[in-house]
Scaffold this active site. Structure first.
Site, mmCIF file in Angstrom:
data_model
loop_
_atom_site.group_PDB
_atom_site.id
_atom_site.type_symbol
_atom_site.label_atom_id
_atom_site.label_comp_id
_atom_site.label_asym_id
_atom_site.label_seq_id
_atom_site.Cartn_x
_atom_site.Cartn_y
_atom_site.Cartn_z
ATOM 1 N N ASP A 53 -4.594 4.741 1.903
ATOM 2 C CA ASP A 53 -4.416 5.252 0.553
ATOM 3 C C ASP A 53 -3.438 6.405 0.647
ATOM 4 O O ASP A 53 -3.504 7.220 1.574
ATOM 5 C CB ASP A 53 -5.744 5.706 -0.052
ATOM 6 N N THR A 54 -2.519 6.441 -0.295
ATOM 7 C CA THR A 54 -1.442 7.424 -0.249
ATOM 8 C C THR A 54 -1.353 8.161 -1.563
ATOM 9 O O THR A 54 -1.584 7.574 -2.622
ATOM 10 C CB THR A 54 -0.106 6.711 0.037
ATOM 11 N N TYR A 108 7.482 6.161 -5.558
ATOM 12 C CA TYR A 108 8.229 7.379 -5.893
ATOM 13 C C TYR A 108 9.418 7.605 -4.956
ATOM 14 O O TYR A 108 10.035 8.682 -4.996
ATOM 15 C CB TYR A 108 7.287 8.589 -5.821
ATOM 16 N N ASN A 112 0.065 -4.839 -1.170
ATOM 17 C CA ASN A 112 1.422 -4.313 -1.306
ATOM 18 C C ASN A 112 2.289 -4.819 -0.144
ATOM 19 O O ASN A 112 2.106 -4.429 1.010
ATOM 20 C CB ASN A 112 1.337 -2.776 -1.316
HETATM 21 P P1 IMP Z 1 -1.732 3.475 -2.704
HETATM 22 O O1 IMP Z 1 -2.974 3.715 -3.507
HETATM 23 O O2 IMP Z 1 -1.869 3.843 -1.292
HETATM 24 O O3 IMP Z 1 -1.209 2.103 -2.914
HETATM 25 O O4 IMP Z 1 -0.605 4.431 -3.230
HETATM 26 C C1 IMP Z 1 -0.630 4.943 -4.534
HETATM 27 C C2 IMP Z 1 0.728 5.024 -5.097
HETATM 28 O O5 IMP Z 1 1.481 5.987 -4.358
HETATM 29 C C3 IMP Z 1 1.551 3.743 -5.071
HETATM 30 O O6 IMP Z 1 1.304 2.959 -6.185
HETATM 31 C C4 IMP Z 1 2.958 4.301 -5.092
HETATM 32 O O7 IMP Z 1 3.345 4.614 -6.396
HETATM 33 C C5 IMP Z 1 2.821 5.588 -4.314
HETATM 34 N N1 IMP Z 1 3.214 5.405 -2.916
HETATM 35 C C6 IMP Z 1 2.440 5.038 -1.854
HETATM 36 N N2 IMP Z 1 3.172 4.997 -0.731
HETATM 37 C C7 IMP Z 1 4.442 5.325 -1.091
HETATM 38 C C8 IMP Z 1 5.668 5.444 -0.364
HETATM 39 O O8 IMP Z 1 5.756 5.211 0.851
HETATM 40 N N3 IMP Z 1 6.735 5.807 -1.086
HETATM 41 C C9 IMP Z 1 6.687 6.063 -2.424
HETATM 42 N N4 IMP Z 1 5.584 5.960 -3.135
HETATM 43 C C10 IMP Z 1 4.462 5.598 -2.479
#
Ligand code: IMP
Length: 208
Positions: free
Chosen positions: A81-82, A163, A22
Site C-alpha cells: 500500500d502506498t 501521481y 495494478n
Molecule cells: P495503492 O493503494 O498502493 O494502490 O496506492 C494508492 C494510490 O497511490 C494509487 O492509486 C496511486 O494514485 C498512488 N501511487 C501508488 N504508487 C505510486 C507510484 O509509484 N507513483 C505514483 N503514484 C502512486
C-alpha cells in the site's frame, strides 16, 4: 495453491502471489524481484476479486490485502500500500491517495485536486511511502520504503502512473513520469521496500 495455468520454473525456490490488480506495480516489482523469487499475479491465480482496502494506515491496508488472498487461496503472498504525503496538506492524500478526488476517480482527477490545493503554496515538500506486508508460513512481515521529493506546479512526463507526473524526487531534475521504468525502479519507494523484501527472502531461514 489454487492456481490456473501457473508455470513454476524450477530455478525459482520461492513462489509468492502479489495481491495487486495494478499492472504497473506488478511490472515494477517483477523487474526488481531477485532470481530466487517467482511473482504470481492475481490473474494467474484466477482471482478477479475487488480486494477490500478499508484500513486507515498503509500497514493496515497492506496487511488486509495480503490476508484476503492468503485466507482465500492459502498461499504465501504479499501486498503493498502506498501513499503520497504532502507536508503543506498535513500529510494528505496519504492513505487516501487512490480515491483522493472521490470514489471511481481517475489518476488525472487526483492530480488536478492536488495541484488545485497546492496553488500559491511555496512549501512543495512531499514523500511517497510504501509498506509491503508479506505472509509466509502464517507469519506476517513488513517492509517499508520512502522517497522524499516535491510537488510540481504542473504535470510533466507521460511514464509511470498515479501521481508520477507531479512528483519530482529530491536530487533529480525530472519527475517520476519523465524517468524510464529502470530509472524509477532504481530509486522509488516501492523499489526500496521491494529490495528489503528481496533481502529478507534471500536470507529467510523458513523458506530454505
Ligand atoms: P495503492 O493503494 O498502493 O494502490 O496506492 C494508492 C494510490 O497511490 C494509487 O492509486 C496511486 O494514485 C498512488 N501511487 C501508488 N504508487 C505510486 C507510484 O509509484 N507513483 C505514483 N503514484 C502512486
Amino acid at each position: 495453491m489454487a492456481t490456473t495455468e501457473v508455470n513454476k520454473p524450477s530455478k525459482y525456490s520461492v513462489e509468492l502471489v502479489f495481491a495487486t490488480n495494478n499492472a504497473h506495480k506488478l511490472n515494477e516489482v517483477r523487474a526488481i524481484a531477485g532470481a530466487r523469487c517467482s511473482i504470481i499475479s492475481l490473474k494467474e491465480l484466477g482471482c478477479y476479486d475487488e480486494i477490500p482496502e478499508t484500513g486507515d494506515t498503509l500497514i493496515a491496508n497492506a496487511l488486509q490485502k495480503a490476508k484476503y488472498i492468503h485466507d482465500k487461496f492459502h498461499c504465501n503472498c504479499f501486498a503493498d500500500d502506498t501513499g503520497l504525503e504532502i507536508e503543506a496538506l498535513n500529510g494528505k492524500p496519504g492513505v487516501y491517495s487512490a480515491r483522493y478526488a472521490g470514489e471511481h476517480c481517475s489518476f488525472k482527477d487526483n492530480i488536478q485536486k492536488v495541484l488545485y490545493e497546492m496553488q500559491g503554496i511555496s512549501n512543495r515538500k512531499a514523500c511517497f511511502k510504501t509498506v509491503i506486508a508479506l505472509i509466509v508460513n502464517e507469519e506476517n512481515y513488513f517492509f517499508e520504503g520512502k522517497i522524499d521529493g516535491e510537488i510540481m506546479e504542473s504535470e510533466k512526463g507521460i511514464n509511470g502512473f498515479g501521481y508520477d507526473p507531479v512528483f519530482k524526487p529530491l536530487g533529480y531534475d525530472k519527475t517520476f513520469a519523465e524517468m524510464t521504468e529502470d530509472e524509477k525502479n532504481s530509486i522509488s519507494h516501492r523499489a526500496l521496500a521491494t529490495k528489503k523484501l528481496n533481502n529478507f527472502l534471500q536470507t529467510c531461514p523458513i523458506l530454505k
